[in-house]
Design an enzyme around this catalytic site. Structure first.
Site, PDB file in Angstrom:
ATOM      1  N   ASP A 700       0.873  -1.168   0.000  1.00  0.00           N
ATOM      2  CA  ASP A 700       0.000   0.000   0.000  1.00  0.00           C
ATOM      3  C   ASP A 700       0.921   1.232   0.000  1.00  0.00           C
ATOM      4  O   ASP A 700       2.128   1.124   0.254  1.00  0.00           O
ATOM      5  CB  ASP A 700      -0.940  -0.018   1.216  1.00  0.00           C
ATOM      6  CG  ASP A 700      -2.155   0.890   0.998  1.00  0.00           C
ATOM      7  OD1 ASP A 700      -2.098   1.760   0.098  1.00  0.00           O
ATOM      8  OD2 ASP A 700      -3.159   0.746   1.724  1.00  0.00           O
TER       9      ASP A 700
HETATM   10  C1  BGC Z   1      -5.145   3.274   0.317  1.00  0.00           C
HETATM   11  C2  BGC Z   1      -5.122   2.378  -0.900  1.00  0.00           C
HETATM   12  C3  BGC Z   1      -4.960   3.220  -2.133  1.00  0.00           C
HETATM   13  C4  BGC Z   1      -3.652   3.985  -2.008  1.00  0.00           C
HETATM   14  C5  BGC Z   1      -3.314   4.830  -3.204  1.00  0.00           C
HETATM   15  C6  BGC Z   1      -3.987   4.247   0.363  1.00  0.00           C
HETATM   16  O1  BGC Z   1      -4.257   5.267   1.280  1.00  0.00           O
HETATM   17  O2  BGC Z   1      -5.149   2.492   1.485  1.00  0.00           O
HETATM   18  O3  BGC Z   1      -6.295   1.627  -0.946  1.00  0.00           O
HETATM   19  O4  BGC Z   1      -5.020   2.452  -3.282  1.00  0.00           O
HETATM   20  O5  BGC Z   1      -3.747   4.845  -0.888  1.00  0.00           O
HETATM   21  O6  BGC Z   1      -4.117   5.954  -3.274  1.00  0.00           O
END
Ligand code: BGC
Length: 922
Positions: A700
């Site tokens: 993530d």
């Molecule tokens: C989230 C993800 C997301 C990523 C990119 C994170 O804060 O948990 O689900 O895809 O950001 O934006």
């Protein structure tokens, strides 16, 4: 190849999903469908602000038109009480909708208009039916709360409901929410009809109107159990702790708990949903084979309305030594639309792996069918289903031998079902602990190094065309090249579509020279998030999609989505989100499907199948046990191997095996002390060795990683790479040298072979993408037809400007009419706080208000409002943090009448490491 994307058909398909996902819980007094000859009065301010989705990465889709519920009703020909609507409009102008500011800054509920008796009474004099809309949003970094305005209604909302009930003959309550909210208070107000209309994306109102007017009979089914109280959910006691989430309820999540131990605490069971008609489900054939059972049913519409029904099959397995939930969903199928009296025969295949349980006791670690009687309950929800077919398993049968993974390292007690003379009772048992040496396991799995050859002139296309092997190709990459490819670049990397989450693959000039394209990831589950302001289609949210129980329809919608991705040069959509609804207050439940892993896995697979049809994919996330937003970066999920296998990993397993998932995102948090981004067991043993996953994995965004027993850190690439979590998302410059990786390669704690393996995972994937096709001149051309001008894709590339201390841009040629956007991007040399000054003039009156909102990375970061300036240039300024090397800026003009002159950025204070760490956490 030439492809066509018909925007009208896309809208129609999405609206069809909305109509099929709406769950009708109550419909008395013939309140629905609406009588089209009569006027309807709509209450609640959300009638003016339909929640198309939640907030954060799962909802930040720029969309020019959202069809709200009242728009949808009006388009469908329903007469609306306009006088009442004007009252709401006026109040809404005086009490503007609070947009909030900053990442996740939008409030999750809005102040409601206090309703006077006189208004309700007058409205009731012109209409028989009232529709009351209650809305909530939700998002990242925090959870909903058991408070007014969150899970509970506010006193103003309750008062509105009571007054409407007092004066109206028929009251319909619509819940425009992403997840469950309290129904006890609402039901106390005795509405005639109650529907979860969820969050339906840009065309939500059209689908909702189809159900309310009877164009479609509701056929959505609850993907979660609705209990009387939050405290009835088995995880409630263990949810919300900042440091540790102890999953003591084990496999007893949602209906598995309620149907086994607490039937009387259920208000509406899992799988429940009413229709305007009724159905009869008849079993016509059933047979058990070695590893599966086949069931044939005939469904007949026994009512007087057209409609669809979902046939659901739940297994009741013998309690055995392990103890089982009394109902486990193992199959479902949805009918076509049946006319009154019409029947349809349908087949359901039950894979016995879906009725097996996982024995995580010492030395066992296997999927097993314990001996005894297996009953398949067939019906229309988890409660309304009957034992119609059963078979005996003569002796305990291991159907898959695994090895212990991810098991707890600290003792705790978990729930277990035990059978005695009185029936099945809940007991506690000590959870089996881990006896795995993770480092030894990794060393035993070490891949073999491919000798470095230097550049032999082999390009990636040669591997694609079968003229060279992947090994020969990878042999050419230096240690530095390999260290680059495991780091994705973003957010907003100029190597890919502007304003997207990341670039991967060809992230350095050297890698590009080898013919590696840069692949593009873009959020998220409800459509593309393009932070530079490009408009995209906003889809219904995960929970609504799950409620359709309709795989075919979901697959069709995602084929449209995939085609739109090709048009925007996006290879991986960062979704579906497939974490389990362990607790109703989790902030991101709206993105996720259900409390049930089978439904979750099936729905994710349907989405993937649709995307794969056109050659793009979705990144299934967050792998796994990411079921709480509070302190999500540091939360340790303490959970048994059995609960992981049967509940929290299971949906992902289905998405890999049935849906053919090609990319996966790990979580921010830890499972049993080890952050998932660096877990070898998770990323290698389970995902690849057991499930046969062949794609590539990513972390993530700015995730923490650790070694067991160590504090987690950001950008900790070495433990990530060793675990075979292939790509760290994200860093601001993937091509720079990383001292840690270099040192680890030198001292042997990371091998070149491991990096080569990770690189091959990424390259194997990227070879099959549209990014690759574009690079070799075989690009698919997408023609989008019937898309309104206001939503059209711009062919103008987003311009990047470098900024060191300050930058001034001329805006005098920029159009600033109401509703327009102007976007550009910055490459920021010094991260920190910037003073942003926009200079503009207006010939409007001094009382005019002309706001411009500055979005940085898709987040509203400041609004500057001019009054009329009598033509004089007036500078207005605000300070905004810019902590990302690539920052997409969008100016949004909310009113006509501003003549722009310039925008200037000046560094106020450079960020230090503390600031950056704080910014990443928030
Ligand atoms: C989230 C993800 C997301 C990523 C990119 C994170 O804060 O948990 O689900 O895809 O950001 O934006």
């Amino acid at each position: 190849m030439k492809r066509t994307l018909d925007w009208n058909k896309y809208l129609e398909k999405a609206a069809e999903i909305v109509a099929e996902g709406i769950v009708m819980l109550k419909n008395d007094n013939n309140a629905l469908p609406l009588d089209m000859s009569k006027t309807v009065s709509v209450f609640g301010r959300i009638q003016l602000h339909y929640y198309k989705s939640g907030t954060g990465s799962g909802g930040m889709v720029n969309v020019s038109k959202v069809t709200g519920i009242v728009d949808g009703l009006a388009e469908a020909g329903v007469k609306i009480n306009e006088k009442l609507r004007d009252i709401y409009r006026k109040w809404d102008e005086e009490n503007p909708f609070d947009q909030g500011g900053g990442w996740g800054g939008e409030p999750w509920n809005q102040k409601e208009m206090p309703l006077d008796d006189s208004i309700a009474e007058e409205a009731a004099s012109v209409s028989e039916t009232a529709i009351v809309i209650i809305g909530r949003t939700a998002g990242e970094e925090q959870d909903a709360r058991l408070e007014e305005g969150s899970y509970l209604l506010t006193s103003v909302e309750l008062d509105m409901l009571r007054k409407v009930r007092k004066y109206f003959k028929k009251v319909v309550v619509l819940l425009n929410v992403g997840g469950l909210i309290d129904l006890e208070q609402i039901l106390e107000c005795s509405p005639d009809s109650l529907l979860y209309v969820w969050q339906g994306g840009m065309t939500g109102g059209t689908g909702t109107a189809a159900v309310l007017t009877g164009k479609a009979s509701p056929s959505g089914k609850l993907p979660d159990t609705i209990a009387y109280k939050i405290s009835d959910y088995p995880s409630d006691e263990y949810f919300g702790d900042k440091n540790k989430a102890v999953y003591a309820e084990d496999i007893f999540v949602g209906y598995r708990w309620f149907e086994t131990f607490a039937k009387d605490r259920v208000l509406y069971p899992f799988g429940f949903g009413l229709s305007y008609t009724t159905f009869d489900i008849e079993l016509t054939y059933a047979k058990k084979y070695d590893s599966e059972s086949m069931i044939n049913v005939r469904v007949t519409n026994t009512g007087s309305y057209r409609g669809k029904e979902v046939v659901q099959v739940y297994c009741e397995a013998p309690q055995g030594k392990l103890g089982r939930a009394k109902r486990v969903l193992c199959g479902f199928v949805k009918t076509k639309e049946l006319a009154p009296g019409e029947s349809q025969s349908l087949k359901i295949k039950i894979d016995h792996r879906d009725i097996a349980s996982y024995d995580d006791s010492e030395g066992k670690h296997c999927w097993v069918l314990e001996k005894g009687r297996y009953a398949l309950h067939i019906g229309s929800n988890a409660r309304n289903c009957i034992d119609q077919f059963h078979f005996e398993i003569e002796e305990d049968t291991v159907i898959e031998q695994c090895s212990q993974v991810l098991a707890p390292v600290e003792a705790f007690e978990r729930f277990k079902a035990a059978e005695n003379a009185e029936g099945i009772t809940k007991i506690l048992e000590s959870v089996p602990l881990s006896n795995v040496d993770e480092e030894k396991r990794r060393l035993e799995h070490l891949p073999k190094e491919i000798a470095y050859t230097g550049d032999k002139g082999i390009k990636l296309v040669d591997v694609k065309n079968g003229n060279a092997t992947m090994e020969q190709f990878v042999a050419q990459l230096s240690d530095h090249d390999l260290s680059c490819i495991i780091r994705g670049e973003g957010m907003g990397s100029p190597r890919v579509t502007a304003g997207t989450a990341s670039a991967f693959g060809g992230v350095s000039d050297e890698l590009v020279k080898f013919g590696i394209p840069a692949g593009c990831c873009s959020d998220g589950p409800s459509g593309m998030r393009l932070d530079c302001g490009t408009k995209a289609f906003s889809l219904p949210n995960g929970t609504l999609i799950a409620s359709t129980f309709n795989r075919e329809l979901v697959e069709e919608l995602f084929e449209f989505m995939g085609t739109e991705m090709i048009a925007n040069k996006v290879d991986c959509l960062l979704g579906p989100g497939m974490n389990i609804h362990r607790h109703p207050l989790n902030g991101r439940n709206f993105e996720y499907f259900s409390e049930d892993p089978f439904l979750t896995g099936q729905m994710a697979s349907a989405e993937l199948n649709g995307l794969h049809k056109v050659g793009v994919t979705g990144t299934i996330k967050h792998f796994c046990a990411n079921n709480q937003e509070t302190n999500r970066h540091f939360l340790d999920s303490v959970v048994s191997e059995r609960a992981l296998r049967e509940i929290y990993l299971r949906g992902f397993e289905i998405a890999v095996k049935v849906g053919g998932a090609k990319t996966i995102m790990t979580t921010y948090g830890a499972i049993n002390g080890l952050w998932t981004a660096g877990s070898f067991d998770l990323n290698t043993v389970v995902l690849r060795d057991e499930w046969g996953f062949k794609g590539f994995t990513m972390t993530d965004w700015w995730a923490n990683v650790n070694y067991r027993g160590e504090e987690p850190k950001r950008s900790y690439y070495v433990p990530m790479a060793r675990a075979q979590n292939d790509v760290y998302m994200v860093c601001s410059d993937s091509s720079c040298v990383d001292a840690d990786i270099e040192a680890a390669l030198k001292n042997g704690s990371l091998t070149r072979a491991e990096l080569q393996r990770n690189a091959m995972n990424v390259l194997g994937f990227i070879m099959g993408t549209h990014a690759m096709k574009r690079l070799i001149g075989e690009e698919d051309i997408v023609e989008i037809i019937n898309r309104p001008d206001s939503e059209e894709l711009s062919d103008e590339p987003v311009v990047f400007y470098e900024i060191e201390d300050s930058l001034k841009l001329d805006l005098s040629n920029i159009r600033s009419e109401k509703g327009k956007n102007h976007s550009f991007a910055l490459i920021i040399k010094k991260l920190g706080w910037y003073n942003v000054t926009i200079t503009a003039s207006s010939v409007q009156s001094p009382l005019a208000q002309i706001p411009v909102t500055i979005f940085a990375m898709g987040t509203a970061s400041g609004t500057l409002t001019w009054n009329g300036t009598e033509g004089k240039l007036i500078p207005l300024a605000c300070e905004i943090p810019m902590f990302s090397r690539f920052t997409a800026i969008r100016l949004y003009f909310a009113q006509n009448g501003l003549d722009l002159h310039s925008i200037e950025f000046k560094l106020v204070r450079e960020a230090d490491n503390m600031d950056l760490a704080f910014a990443e956490e928030n």
